[in-house]
Design an enzyme around this catalytic site. Structure first.
Site: not given
Length: 244
Positions: A149, A153
């Protein structure tokens, strides 16, 4: 502050829940014609009942060809919010190929694809536009079990800067919003452990997680002409987390 958004047409991905749904509702209330994209038809059905006139599009952004078909005739779009994301949390030594593929397909590749579709339309019309990518504080800080994750990002932040560089001459602004934990269903599932939540809250000077409207307010500002000199930025909505 009057943001002057009325009469424009916006596309919001991940519109069924959380930040996306809150953004659709706020844009609809501001007089914007909204195309709401979600992979869950039931969420779109309830959203249309809540916000009559919203145009629903049901598609899984992880499927490139299906997305191309679904948005091929979407029509003119002035404003884009790339909000759709998945958070598949695994310890680094247990990260799977499936988690990598799904996360990068939805969190990054789909942002490229949808933004290309919208930007090409704006350029063909000779119209200005604004794109807001929903990133995270996890783009700039390491968080346990968030390796994939965090990576998606972090990549989104850099993508935002390059998009701003290349699309700026076409009068298309591109910015990212980087929230802390936001009290959406996804966040509640991932941060339900009080010990885990306390460890994060102890790093946030304001001592609380964000509410959806805290993020939506910043999104609307970045979509509006009130931020006409802002592009290529990553804007924290994190209670001071990134300052610590």
């Amino acid at each position: 502050m009057n943001l002057g958004l009325a009469g424009r047409r916006a596309l919001v991905t991940g519109a069924g829940k959380g930040i996306g749904r809150g953004t659709v509702k706020a844009l609809h209330a501001a007089g914007v014609q909204v195309v709401a994209l979600s992979r869950t038809q039931a969420d779109l059905d309830s959203l249309v009942l809540e916000c009559p006139g919203v145009e629903p599009v049901c598609v899984d952004l992880g499927d490139w060809d299906a997305t191309e078909r679904a948005l091929g005739s979407v029509g003119p779009v002035d404003l884009l919010v790339n909000n759709a994301a998945v958070a598949l949390l695994q310890p680094f030594l247990e990260v799977t190929k499936e988690a990598c593929d799904t996360s990068f397909d939805v969190n990054l590749r789909a942002v490229i694809q949808v933004s290309q579709i919208v930007a090409r339309g704006l350029i063909a019309r000779g119209a200005p536009g604004a794109i807001v990518n929903i990133s995270s504080q996890a783009s700039q800080r390491a968080i346990t079990n968030h390796s994939v994750y965090c990576s998606t990002k972090g990549a989104m932040d850099m993508l935002t800067r390059v998009m701003a560089l290349e699309l700026g001459p076409h009068k298309i602004r591109v910015n990212a919003v980087n929230p802390t934990v936001v009290m959406t269903p996804m966040a509640q599932a991932n941060w339900s452990d009080p010990q885990k939540a306390k460890a994060m809250l102890d790093r946030i000077p304001l001592g609380r997680f964000a509410e959806v409207e805290n993020v939506v307010d910043v999104i609307l500002f970045l979509l509006s002409d009130r931020s006409s000199m802002t592009t290529g930025s990553t804007v924290p909505v994190d209670g001071g987390f990134l300052a610590t």
